[in-house]
Scaffold this active site. Structure first.
Site, short mmCIF file in Angstrom:
data_model
loop_
_atom_site.label_atom_id
_atom_site.label_comp_id
_atom_site.label_asym_id
_atom_site.label_seq_id
_atom_site.Cartn_x
_atom_site.Cartn_y
_atom_site.Cartn_z
N GLU A 102 -5.94 -8.57 0.50
CA GLU A 102 -6.64 -8.26 1.75
C GLU A 102 -8.09 -7.94 1.43
OE1 GLU A 102 -5.02 -5.19 4.27
OE2 GLU A 102 -2.96 -5.88 3.99
N GLU A 125 0.79 -1.24 0.00
CA GLU A 125 0.00 0.00 0.00
C GLU A 125 0.83 1.30 0.00
OE1 GLU A 125 -3.99 -1.67 2.27
OE2 GLU A 125 -2.57 -0.43 3.40
#
Length: 466
Positions: free
Chosen positions: A369, A160
């Protein structure tokens, strides 16, 4: 398509604990969590879920639940405690044990090299704003490839780059706790440069398997289709998605992004001659997608950038995103949200996968995720998290529909394997398939969602004849 990976995911600082054991160095999160700056939910990851000492118990639960893959991150500070220099044999031994334990149970280890926890020595030297951190990361990556590359076949470089740097330099709730988006762009660029260097090192080392980057990508939507809303969508896509994904997948920073930043008067002195060749050589094999919600956007009508997020799960804290000259995040009053204001909108993953597949044809995707945080309650030894089951079921179904329609999705990982330290949210916000009783020696108790996931995987295997 290859065999589908059904798993769950964690990150080192959030679950391992053992923060100062076996030669581990201090990370920026170790220091931050022990400082007065950690004031919103003052908790640390010192013990977290105690996964460092209990990984075999956790892997047994994964195997019993039918999971055939485990995505976890390696703590840089366990491998190279000072960020650069000597490799720590105790850190290598620990992750060797984790990897071997995975394989012994038929669980594929899926390794992320960096998930927010930067060695403190590099952090105080400028962190990701310092270009030298990208070289240090590449050296660390090589150490991991050399130690574990004979058994790990699925690697991710950085987790991320967008969300991490937005919290660090936009919202200001992650260290270094700054609100300056110009510094955010610099730090994120160096993360992407580091990823490209590590990808090249992986290929030069002729390691088997695939390597990618994990991106928190978003379906970009709007209430209106007018030109100003369309422009807000274009800019939001550039801000959240293309700024990371174009670099990782196409090997180049979007020209539109460079032009936009220059139009704001930003100094882009970190874009150096030769960088384009590094980025082009370091294109990923696959893109990991951390999927939680969409971005519903509208034109920004304010001249002041304001960013905030709800880290308490209370009504007196809210989420706000107004980025002057770019866009604002809008609200849909008809959709359900959790206590932290996250929209529960499973179809977003279907829209996102098709948007990404249209932009990057033939790319391999992995849902690295997907999960939802709640204040789960342990009642009579059980956790009946029907809300999580409904959320995950929707995302799984929409993911598989996109897969059937041609998006090359190779895996799906629930966030998270067990309850863990949720960064600034502390421990009240639980994501796990397994409940961790922090008041009873971190005792593990599978939730209803764990059993639902087990049944879902079994049904898939039966359908596929596995």
């Amino acid at each position: 398509m290859s065999a589908f990976l059904w798993g769950s995911a964690t990150a080192a600082y959030q679950c391992e604990g053992a923060w100062n054991e076996d030669g581990k160095g201090q990370s920026n999160w170790d220091v931050f969590c022990h400082s007065e700056k950690n004031s919103i939910n003052p908790a640390t990851g010192d013990t977290a879920s105690d996964h460092y000492h209990r990984f075999e118990e956790d892997l047994n639960l994964m195997a019993a639940g039918g999971q055939n893959a485990y995505r976890f991150s390696i703590a840089w500070t366990r491998i190279i405690p000072n960020g650069t220099g000597v490799v720590n044999p105790e850190g290598i031994a620990h992750y060797n044990a984790v990897i071997d334990a995975c394989l012994a149970r038929g669980i594929e280890p899926v390794v992320t090299l960096y998930h927010y926890d930067l060695p403190e020595s590099l952090f105080v030297a400028g962190g990701w704003e310092n270009r030298r951190t990208s070289d240090a990361f590449c050296a660390y990556a090589k150490a991991c490839f050399n130690a574990f590359g004979d058994r790990v076949r699925t690697w991710f470089t950085v987790n991320e780059p967008n969300y991490d740097t937005l919290c660090c330099y936009g919202i200001g709730n992650y260290p270094p706790n700054i609100k300056d988006l110009s510094r955010r762009w610099r730090a994120m660029y160096h993360m992407l440069l580091a990823s490209a260097k590590a990808v090249t090192a992986f290929r030069e080392g002729a390691y088997q398997g695939m390597i990618g980057l994990v991106s928190d990508s978003y379906a970009i939507e709007a209430h209106s289709d007018t030109p100003d809303y369309q422009e807000a969508k274009r800019l939001a896509d550039l801000f959240y998605n293309r700024s990371v994904n174009d670099v990782a997948v196409l090997g180049q920073l979007p020209t539109e992004l460079i032009d936009k930043l220059r139009s704001e008067g930003q100094i882009l002195d970190y874009l150096l001659p030769g960088d384009q060749e590094i980025l082009a050589a370091g294109k990923v094999d696959m893109l990991g997608i951390n999927a939680y919600d969409r971005m519903l956007v509208k034109p920004c009508t304010t001249s002041q950038t304001s960013l905030s997020t709800n880290n308490t799960g209370t009504a007196d804290s809210s989420n706000e995103t107004n980025i002057a000259g770019w866009f604002s995040v809008d609200e849909d009053p008809t959709t359900q949200k959790n206590a932290w204001g996250m929209e529960l909108y499973p179809k977003s993953i279907y829209t996102l996968l098709h948007q990404l597949n249209d932009r990057y044809p033939n790319l391999v995707f992995m849902i690295t995720e997907n999960g939802v945080g709640y204040r789960d309650q342990l009642v009579d030894g059980q956790v009946h998290d029907t809300y999580r089951v409904d959320f995950l079921k929707g995302f799984v179904n929409w993911t598989l529909k996109a897969r059937e329609e041609g998006c090359d999705v190779r895996g799906y990982f629930v966030w998270s394997t067990m309850d863990l330290y949720s960064w600034i949210n502390g421990y009240a916000k639980r994501y796990g398939l397994v409940y961790v009783d922090y008041n009873d020696n971190c005792r593990r108790i599978p939730k209803d969602s764990y059993y639902w996931y087990k049944d879902t995987i079994a049904a898939w295997n039966q359908k596929e004849g596995r």
